[in-house]
Design a protein around this motif. Structure first.
Motif, PDB file in Angstrom:
ATOM      1  N   LEU A   1       7.669  33.417 -97.351  1.00  0.00           N
ATOM      2  CA  LEU A   1       6.496  32.558 -97.195  1.00  0.00           C
ATOM      3  C   LEU A   1       5.407  32.934 -98.190  1.00  0.00           C
ATOM      4  CD1 LEU A   1       6.260  32.292 -93.299  1.00  0.00           C
ATOM      5  CD2 LEU A   1       7.103  30.568 -94.906  1.00  0.00           C
TER       6      LEU A   1
ATOM      7  N   ARG B   1       5.280  23.440 -92.436  1.00  0.00           N
ATOM      8  CA  ARG B   1       5.871  23.649 -91.111  1.00  0.00           C
ATOM      9  C   ARG B   1       7.381  23.832 -91.215  1.00  0.00           C
ATOM     10  NH1 ARG B   1       3.644  22.504 -86.070  1.00  0.00           N
ATOM     11  NH2 ARG B   1       1.428  21.949 -86.085  1.00  0.00           N
TER      12      ARG B   1
ATOM     13  N   HIS C   1       8.157  27.232 -92.560  1.00  0.00           N
ATOM     14  CA  HIS C   1       7.960  28.258 -91.536  1.00  0.00           C
ATOM     15  C   HIS C   1       9.214  28.433 -90.680  1.00  0.00           C
ATOM     16  CE1 HIS C   1       4.022  30.102 -91.479  1.00  0.00           C
ATOM     17  NE2 HIS C   1       3.443  28.952 -91.788  1.00  0.00           N
ATOM     18  N   ARG C   2       9.976  27.365 -90.510  1.00  0.00           N
ATOM     19  CA  ARG C   2      11.157  27.429 -89.657  1.00  0.00           C
ATOM     20  C   ARG C   2      12.321  28.119 -90.349  1.00  0.00           C
ATOM     21  NH1 ARG C   2      11.680  21.897 -86.183  1.00  0.00           N
ATOM     22  NH2 ARG C   2       9.492  21.617 -85.666  1.00  0.00           N
TER      23      ARG C   2
ATOM     24  N   LEU D   1       0.861  26.937 -94.803  1.00  0.00           N
ATOM     25  CA  LEU D   1       1.451  28.272 -94.759  1.00  0.00           C
ATOM     26  C   LEU D   1       0.453  29.321 -94.288  1.00  0.00           C
ATOM     27  CD1 LEU D   1       3.585  28.185 -98.038  1.00  0.00           C
ATOM     28  CD2 LEU D   1       4.420  28.109 -95.686  1.00  0.00           C
TER      29      LEU D   1
END
Length: 314
Positions: A246, A235, A238-239, A291
Protein backbone atom coordinates in the motif's frame (compact mmCIF):
# COMPACT_ATOMS: atom_id res chain seq x y z
CA UNK A 1 -40.62 -27.24 -25.50
CA UNK A 2 -38.04 -25.52 -23.32
CA UNK A 3 -39.17 -22.49 -21.33
CA UNK A 4 -38.37 -18.99 -22.60
CA UNK A 5 -35.20 -17.37 -21.33
CA UNK A 6 -36.18 -14.88 -18.62
CA UNK A 7 -34.27 -11.58 -18.64
CA UNK A 8 -35.00 -9.05 -15.91
CA UNK A 9 -34.14 -5.36 -16.25
CA UNK A 10 -33.48 -3.51 -12.99
CA UNK A 11 -33.77 0.27 -12.60
CA UNK A 12 -32.87 1.81 -9.24
CA UNK A 13 -34.38 5.26 -8.83
CA UNK A 14 -34.36 8.21 -6.43
CA UNK A 15 -36.60 11.20 -7.19
CA UNK A 16 -35.80 11.36 -10.92
CA UNK A 17 -38.42 12.69 -13.33
CA UNK A 18 -36.47 11.04 -16.17
CA UNK A 19 -37.60 7.61 -14.93
CA UNK A 20 -40.66 7.67 -17.21
CA UNK A 21 -38.47 8.19 -20.30
CA UNK A 22 -36.16 5.38 -19.19
CA UNK A 23 -39.07 2.97 -18.80
CA UNK A 24 -40.54 4.02 -22.15
CA UNK A 25 -37.24 3.19 -23.84
CA UNK A 26 -37.18 -0.21 -22.14
CA UNK A 27 -40.76 -0.85 -23.29
CA UNK A 28 -39.61 -0.34 -26.89
CA UNK A 29 -36.50 -2.53 -26.68
CA UNK A 30 -36.20 -5.48 -29.06
CA UNK A 31 -36.80 -8.72 -27.17
CA UNK A 32 -34.10 -11.33 -27.84
CA UNK A 33 -35.32 -14.46 -29.62
CA UNK A 34 -36.98 -17.02 -27.33
CA UNK A 35 -36.81 -14.68 -24.34
CA UNK A 36 -39.27 -13.02 -21.98
CA UNK A 37 -38.69 -9.74 -20.15
CA UNK A 38 -39.59 -8.51 -16.68
CA UNK A 39 -38.86 -5.02 -15.33
CA UNK A 40 -37.91 -4.36 -11.70
CA UNK A 41 -38.00 -0.78 -10.40
CA UNK A 42 -36.45 -0.19 -6.98
CA UNK A 43 -37.55 3.11 -5.40
CA UNK A 44 -34.85 4.26 -2.94
CA UNK A 45 -36.83 7.24 -1.59
CA UNK A 46 -38.39 7.33 1.89
CA UNK A 47 -41.71 8.14 0.23
CA UNK A 48 -43.04 6.05 -2.67
CA UNK A 49 -42.20 8.90 -5.05
CA UNK A 50 -41.72 6.68 -8.11
CA UNK A 51 -45.01 4.81 -7.78
CA UNK A 52 -46.96 7.39 -9.81
CA UNK A 53 -44.59 7.10 -12.77
CA UNK A 54 -44.86 3.31 -12.64
CA UNK A 55 -48.64 3.32 -12.56
CA UNK A 56 -48.81 5.85 -15.41
CA UNK A 57 -46.67 3.79 -17.77
CA UNK A 58 -47.76 0.26 -16.90
CA UNK A 59 -50.51 0.24 -19.53
CA UNK A 60 -47.90 1.07 -22.19
CA UNK A 61 -45.54 -1.77 -21.27
CA UNK A 62 -46.20 -5.29 -22.52
CA UNK A 63 -43.85 -6.80 -19.94
CA UNK A 64 -44.44 -7.49 -16.27
CA UNK A 65 -43.40 -4.61 -14.02
CA UNK A 66 -42.42 -5.07 -10.37
CA UNK A 67 -42.31 -2.02 -8.13
CA UNK A 68 -40.13 -2.29 -5.00
CA UNK A 69 -40.15 0.33 -2.26
CA UNK A 70 -36.76 -0.05 -0.58
CA UNK A 71 -35.86 3.10 1.38
CA UNK A 72 -33.80 5.07 1.79
CA UNK A 73 -30.95 7.05 0.29
CA UNK A 74 -28.57 4.08 -0.02
CA UNK A 75 -28.19 2.80 -3.56
CA UNK A 76 -26.82 -0.56 -2.38
CA UNK A 77 -30.12 -1.25 -0.59
CA UNK A 78 -31.96 -0.73 -3.88
CA UNK A 79 -29.49 -2.83 -5.88
CA UNK A 80 -29.64 -5.68 -3.37
CA UNK A 81 -33.45 -5.55 -3.43
CA UNK A 82 -33.24 -6.14 -7.18
CA UNK A 83 -30.89 -9.08 -6.62
CA UNK A 84 -33.33 -10.54 -4.09
CA UNK A 85 -36.34 -10.10 -6.38
CA UNK A 86 -34.69 -11.50 -9.51
CA UNK A 87 -35.51 -15.10 -10.47
CA UNK A 88 -34.54 -15.11 -14.14
CA UNK A 89 -31.55 -16.31 -16.12
CA UNK A 90 -30.06 -12.86 -16.62
CA UNK A 91 -30.36 -9.57 -14.75
CA UNK A 92 -29.59 -6.26 -16.49
CA UNK A 93 -29.03 -2.90 -14.79
CA UNK A 94 -29.52 0.57 -16.29
CA UNK A 95 -29.73 3.98 -14.60
CA UNK A 96 -32.93 6.00 -14.19
CA UNK A 97 -31.61 8.85 -16.36
CA UNK A 98 -30.67 6.71 -19.38
CA UNK A 99 -32.35 5.62 -22.60
CA UNK A 100 -31.72 2.15 -23.96
CA UNK A 101 -31.52 1.61 -27.72
CA UNK A 102 -33.59 -0.96 -29.58
CA UNK A 103 -30.81 -3.53 -30.02
CA UNK A 104 -29.30 -3.01 -26.56
CA UNK A 105 -30.48 -6.18 -24.85
CA UNK A 106 -29.98 -8.42 -27.88
CA UNK A 107 -26.35 -7.29 -28.14
CA UNK A 108 -25.69 -7.87 -24.42
CA UNK A 109 -27.19 -11.36 -24.53
CA UNK A 110 -25.32 -12.33 -27.71
CA UNK A 111 -22.00 -11.36 -26.13
CA UNK A 112 -22.86 -13.21 -22.91
CA UNK A 113 -23.52 -16.40 -24.87
CA UNK A 114 -20.48 -16.03 -27.13
CA UNK A 115 -18.02 -15.36 -24.30
CA UNK A 116 -19.60 -17.32 -21.43
CA UNK A 117 -19.02 -14.21 -19.32
CA UNK A 118 -20.48 -13.74 -15.86
CA UNK A 119 -20.99 -10.04 -16.62
CA UNK A 120 -21.27 -8.04 -19.84
CA UNK A 121 -20.83 -4.27 -20.04
CA UNK A 122 -22.11 -1.99 -22.79
CA UNK A 123 -21.13 1.56 -23.77
CA UNK A 124 -22.92 4.63 -22.42
CA UNK A 125 -22.95 7.50 -24.91
CA UNK A 126 -23.45 10.99 -23.47
CA UNK A 127 -25.75 13.56 -25.06
CA UNK A 128 -24.83 17.12 -24.11
CA UNK A 129 -27.07 20.13 -23.74
CA UNK A 130 -26.49 23.46 -25.46
CA UNK A 131 -24.89 24.97 -22.33
CA UNK A 132 -22.22 22.29 -21.93
CA UNK A 133 -18.62 23.59 -22.30
CA UNK A 134 -17.09 23.07 -25.73
CA UNK A 135 -14.11 21.11 -24.34
CA UNK A 136 -16.49 18.69 -22.62
CA UNK A 137 -18.36 17.97 -25.85
CA UNK A 138 -15.20 17.76 -27.97
CA UNK A 139 -13.52 15.41 -25.49
CA UNK A 140 -16.74 13.52 -24.69
CA UNK A 141 -15.91 13.45 -20.98
CA UNK A 142 -19.20 11.91 -19.83
CA UNK A 143 -19.41 8.82 -22.03
CA UNK A 144 -18.53 5.51 -20.39
CA UNK A 145 -16.66 2.41 -21.52
CA UNK A 146 -14.77 -0.21 -19.50
CA UNK A 147 -11.06 0.14 -18.81
CA UNK A 148 -8.76 -2.61 -20.06
CA UNK A 149 -5.87 -3.73 -17.85
CA UNK A 150 -3.41 -5.87 -19.83
CA UNK A 151 -6.21 -6.64 -22.28
CA UNK A 152 -8.66 -7.70 -19.56
CA UNK A 153 -11.68 -6.04 -17.95
CA UNK A 154 -11.33 -6.35 -14.18
CA UNK A 155 -14.20 -4.18 -12.96
CA UNK A 156 -17.03 -2.05 -14.35
CA UNK A 157 -20.31 -0.25 -13.72
CA UNK A 158 -24.05 -0.83 -13.43
CA UNK A 159 -25.21 1.89 -15.82
CA UNK A 160 -25.16 -0.70 -18.65
CA UNK A 161 -24.66 -4.19 -17.31
CA UNK A 162 -25.93 -7.74 -17.85
CA UNK A 163 -25.29 -10.39 -15.16
CA UNK A 164 -25.53 -14.14 -15.68
CA UNK A 165 -27.39 -15.26 -12.56
CA UNK A 166 -26.26 -18.87 -13.12
CA UNK A 167 -22.55 -17.98 -13.13
CA UNK A 168 -20.68 -19.46 -10.19
CA UNK A 169 -18.89 -16.17 -9.46
CA UNK A 170 -22.27 -14.41 -9.11
CA UNK A 171 -23.73 -16.69 -6.46
CA UNK A 172 -24.24 -15.01 -3.09
CA UNK A 173 -22.72 -11.73 -4.25
CA UNK A 174 -24.09 -8.49 -2.78
CA UNK A 175 -23.56 -4.75 -3.12
CA UNK A 176 -21.68 -3.29 -0.16
CA UNK A 177 -24.03 -1.25 2.07
CA UNK A 178 -21.06 0.78 3.34
CA UNK A 179 -20.64 2.20 -0.17
CA UNK A 180 -24.33 2.81 -0.80
CA UNK A 181 -24.26 6.51 0.08
CA UNK A 182 -20.90 7.48 -1.41
CA UNK A 183 -20.88 5.37 -4.59
CA UNK A 184 -18.39 2.89 -5.96
CA UNK A 185 -20.53 -0.06 -4.89
CA UNK A 186 -20.82 -1.25 -8.50
CA UNK A 187 -17.07 -1.03 -9.13
CA UNK A 188 -16.36 -3.08 -6.01
CA UNK A 189 -19.12 -5.60 -6.79
CA UNK A 190 -17.69 -6.32 -10.23
CA UNK A 191 -14.07 -6.31 -9.03
CA UNK A 192 -15.01 -8.98 -6.48
CA UNK A 193 -16.91 -10.95 -9.13
CA UNK A 194 -13.82 -10.88 -11.37
CA UNK A 195 -11.56 -11.88 -8.47
CA UNK A 196 -13.84 -14.88 -7.88
CA UNK A 197 -13.19 -16.05 -11.45
CA UNK A 198 -16.06 -14.35 -13.25
CA UNK A 199 -15.21 -13.13 -16.73
CA UNK A 200 -16.31 -9.58 -17.67
CA UNK A 201 -16.93 -8.97 -21.37
CA UNK A 202 -17.84 -5.90 -23.44
CA UNK A 203 -20.65 -5.62 -26.02
CA UNK A 204 -19.78 -2.62 -28.17
CA UNK A 205 -23.20 -2.54 -29.88
CA UNK A 206 -25.23 -2.64 -26.65
CA UNK A 207 -25.65 1.14 -26.62
CA UNK A 208 -27.30 3.19 -23.88
CA UNK A 209 -27.81 6.97 -24.18
CA UNK A 210 -27.31 9.30 -21.22
CA UNK A 211 -28.55 12.91 -21.50
CA UNK A 212 -26.15 14.98 -19.39
CA UNK A 213 -28.02 17.08 -16.83
CA UNK A 214 -26.98 20.74 -16.70
CA UNK A 215 -25.67 20.46 -13.13
CA UNK A 216 -23.29 17.71 -14.26
CA UNK A 217 -21.91 19.65 -17.22
CA UNK A 218 -19.12 21.27 -15.19
CA UNK A 219 -15.47 20.60 -14.47
CA UNK A 220 -16.29 20.65 -10.75
CA UNK A 221 -18.71 17.75 -11.08
CA UNK A 222 -16.26 15.77 -13.20
CA UNK A 223 -13.45 16.42 -10.72
CA UNK A 224 -15.56 15.16 -7.82
CA UNK A 225 -16.49 12.04 -9.79
CA UNK A 226 -12.87 11.27 -10.70
CA UNK A 227 -11.68 11.82 -7.11
CA UNK A 228 -14.32 9.43 -5.82
CA UNK A 229 -13.34 6.86 -8.48
CA UNK A 230 -9.79 7.05 -7.18
CA UNK A 231 -11.00 6.44 -3.63
CA UNK A 232 -12.99 3.42 -4.83
CA UNK A 233 -9.87 2.03 -6.52
CA UNK A 234 -8.04 2.50 -3.21
CA UNK A 235 -10.70 0.39 -1.46
CA UNK A 236 -10.03 -2.43 -3.92
CA UNK A 237 -6.27 -2.13 -3.33
CA UNK A 238 -6.86 -2.34 0.42
CA UNK A 239 -8.48 -5.73 -0.09
CA UNK A 240 -5.58 -7.20 -2.04
CA UNK A 241 -2.39 -5.55 -0.75
CA UNK A 242 -0.50 -5.61 2.55
CA UNK A 243 1.03 -2.55 4.23
CA UNK A 244 4.35 -2.38 2.30
CA UNK A 245 2.43 -2.76 -0.95
CA UNK A 246 0.00 0.00 0.00
CA UNK A 247 2.88 2.35 0.73
CA UNK A 248 4.28 1.61 -2.71
CA UNK A 249 0.85 2.29 -4.23
CA UNK A 250 0.78 5.72 -2.55
CA UNK A 251 4.17 6.59 -4.04
CA UNK A 252 3.09 5.28 -7.44
CA UNK A 253 -0.14 7.29 -7.38
CA UNK A 254 1.75 10.44 -6.32
CA UNK A 255 4.19 10.08 -9.22
CA UNK A 256 1.33 9.52 -11.66
CA UNK A 257 -0.46 12.60 -10.33
CA UNK A 258 2.68 14.71 -10.81
CA UNK A 259 3.08 13.50 -14.38
CA UNK A 260 -0.58 14.21 -15.13
CA UNK A 261 -0.51 17.72 -13.67
CA UNK A 262 2.76 18.42 -15.49
CA UNK A 263 1.15 17.36 -18.76
CA UNK A 264 -1.85 19.55 -17.86
CA UNK A 265 0.42 22.60 -17.60
CA UNK A 266 2.31 21.70 -20.78
CA UNK A 267 -0.98 21.46 -22.71
CA UNK A 268 -2.68 24.44 -21.08
CA UNK A 269 -3.71 25.96 -24.40
CA UNK A 270 -5.34 22.69 -25.58
CA UNK A 271 -8.52 22.54 -23.46
CA UNK A 272 -9.45 18.90 -24.12
CA UNK A 273 -5.97 17.57 -23.36
CA UNK A 274 -5.52 19.98 -20.45
CA UNK A 275 -8.63 18.87 -18.64
CA UNK A 276 -8.19 15.20 -19.53
CA UNK A 277 -4.76 15.17 -17.84
CA UNK A 278 -6.03 17.29 -14.93
CA UNK A 279 -8.91 14.91 -14.26
CA UNK A 280 -6.58 11.92 -14.48
CA UNK A 281 -4.34 13.59 -11.91
CA UNK A 282 -7.33 14.18 -9.64
CA UNK A 283 -8.19 10.49 -9.89
CA UNK A 284 -4.70 9.61 -8.62
CA UNK A 285 -5.15 12.11 -5.76
CA UNK A 286 -8.32 10.21 -4.90
CA UNK A 287 -6.32 6.98 -4.79
CA UNK A 288 -3.86 8.58 -2.36
CA UNK A 289 -6.69 9.93 -0.19
CA UNK A 290 -8.37 6.53 -0.13
CA UNK A 291 -5.18 4.72 0.79
CA UNK A 292 -4.64 7.21 3.61
CA UNK A 293 -8.13 6.55 4.96
CA UNK A 294 -10.00 9.67 3.82
CA UNK A 295 -13.70 8.74 3.64
CA UNK A 296 -15.75 9.33 0.50
CA UNK A 297 -18.27 12.15 0.37
CA UNK A 298 -21.96 11.27 0.64
CA UNK A 299 -23.86 11.38 -2.67
CA UNK A 300 -27.09 9.54 -1.86
CA UNK A 301 -29.88 10.56 0.50
CA UNK A 302 -29.89 10.67 4.27
CA UNK A 303 -29.67 8.09 7.04
CA UNK A 304 -30.36 4.57 5.84
CA UNK A 305 -32.80 2.48 7.84
CA UNK A 306 -32.67 -1.30 7.81
CA UNK A 307 -33.08 -2.66 4.31
CA UNK A 308 -36.62 -3.62 3.38
CA UNK A 309 -38.55 -3.90 0.15
CA UNK A 310 -42.24 -4.10 -0.59
CA UNK A 311 -42.96 -5.55 -4.04
CA UNK A 312 -45.91 -4.46 -6.12
CA UNK A 313 -46.33 -6.59 -9.22
CA UNK A 314 -48.39 -6.00 -12.35
Amino acid sequence: MSRPLLIEIAVCTYRRSSLSDTLASIAAVAVPEQAALRIIVADNDIEESARGAIEAIRAQIAHQVIYLHCPAGNISIARNACLDQATGDYLAFVDDDELVTSGWLTALLATAKQTNAAAVLGPVSARYGKNAPAFMIDGDFHSTKPVLVNGEIKTGYTCNLLLDRNAEAFRGRRFDLALGRCGGEDTTFLADLHAAGGKIAFANKALVIEPVAEERASIGWLAGRRFRSGQTHARILHRTAVAPGLALEIVRAALKALVCFGACLAMWFLPVDRWRHALRGILHLGVIAGLLGVHEATHYGGPSPAARSTPDVA
